[in-house]
Motif scaffolding. Structure first.
Motif, PDB file in Angstrom:
ATOM      1  N   LYS A 142     -98.307  36.089 -44.443  1.00  0.00           N
ATOM      2  CA  LYS A 142     -97.995  34.665 -44.597  1.00  0.00           C
ATOM      3  C   LYS A 142     -96.503  34.467 -44.867  1.00  0.00           C
ATOM      4  O   LYS A 142     -95.910  33.500 -44.399  1.00  0.00           O
ATOM      5  N   THR A 143     -95.913  35.382 -45.624  1.00  0.00           N
ATOM      6  CA  THR A 143     -94.472  35.304 -45.895  1.00  0.00           C
ATOM      7  C   THR A 143     -93.684  35.445 -44.600  1.00  0.00           C
ATOM      8  O   THR A 143     -92.741  34.684 -44.349  1.00  0.00           O
ATOM      9  N   SER A 178     -90.567  33.053 -40.283  1.00  0.00           N
ATOM     10  CA  SER A 178     -90.421  32.801 -38.847  1.00  0.00           C
ATOM     11  C   SER A 178     -90.411  31.300 -38.560  1.00  0.00           C
ATOM     12  O   SER A 178     -89.573  30.811 -37.791  1.00  0.00           O
ATOM     13  N   ASN A 179     -91.326  30.568 -39.195  1.00  0.00           N
ATOM     14  CA  ASN A 179     -91.381  29.111 -39.005  1.00  0.00           C
ATOM     15  C   ASN A 179     -90.100  28.451 -39.504  1.00  0.00           C
ATOM     16  O   ASN A 179     -89.579  27.529 -38.873  1.00  0.00           O
ATOM     17  N   HIS A 225     -85.087  25.742 -38.448  1.00  0.00           N
ATOM     18  CA  HIS A 225     -83.633  25.665 -38.592  1.00  0.00           C
ATOM     19  C   HIS A 225     -82.956  25.690 -37.226  1.00  0.00           C
ATOM     20  O   HIS A 225     -82.003  24.941 -36.985  1.00  0.00           O
ATOM     21  N   ALA A 226     -83.453  26.542 -36.342  1.00  0.00           N
ATOM     22  CA  ALA A 226     -82.883  26.611 -34.992  1.00  0.00           C
ATOM     23  C   ALA A 226     -83.048  25.274 -34.280  1.00  0.00           C
ATOM     24  O   ALA A 226     -82.114  24.792 -33.615  1.00  0.00           O
ATOM     25  N   LEU A 227     -84.217  24.647 -34.433  1.00  0.00           N
ATOM     26  CA  LEU A 227     -84.438  23.339 -33.804  1.00  0.00           C
ATOM     27  C   LEU A 227     -83.520  22.280 -34.412  1.00  0.00           C
ATOM     28  O   LEU A 227     -82.959  21.435 -33.683  1.00  0.00           O
TER      29      LEU A 227
END
Length: 114
Positions: free
Chosen positions: A67-68, A73-74, A79-81
């Protein structure tokens, strides 16, 4: 005869007393064996519980780690978006600035012609 009979009785009494002591010792040893078997069974049960708890804890840790990683990753994706959207906003603002500069330049040129 009496002395022999008395001696025989003493030996029989001593033998009976010895047999009683041996029987008592046997009962005590049997009880200790039973207690040891119960303790061994309890120890195995405890060991099994500890092993089950360890496996469960390992499963929980793996789940937490997964989950971490998913959260990281999310977060990176988000942040990239956001960065991409902000870069697009910057490009739009720069385009508007260029258009305004061109419009201003055209207006100045128009004023100079008059």
């Amino acid at each position: 005869r009496e002395a022999t009979a008395s001696s025989s009785r003493r030996r029989l009494d001593a033998a009976a007393q010895d047999a009683d002591q041996q029987a008592a010792l046997g009962r005590l040893l049997k009880k200790r064996c039973e207690d040891a078997e119960e303790a061994a069974t309890a120890a195995k049960t405890d060991r099994d519980r500890v092993e089950a708890a360890r496996k469960n804890l390992e499963r929980v840790v793996r789940s937490f780690e997964q989950k971490t990683q998913e959260a990281e990753s999310n977060l990176k994706r988000d942040h990239a978006l956001q960065i991409s959207a902000l870069e697009g906003d910057v490009e739009d603002a720069q385009q508007q600035i260029r258009e305004l500069e061109a419009s201003l330049k055209a207006a100045r040129a128009s004023d100079q012609v008059r």
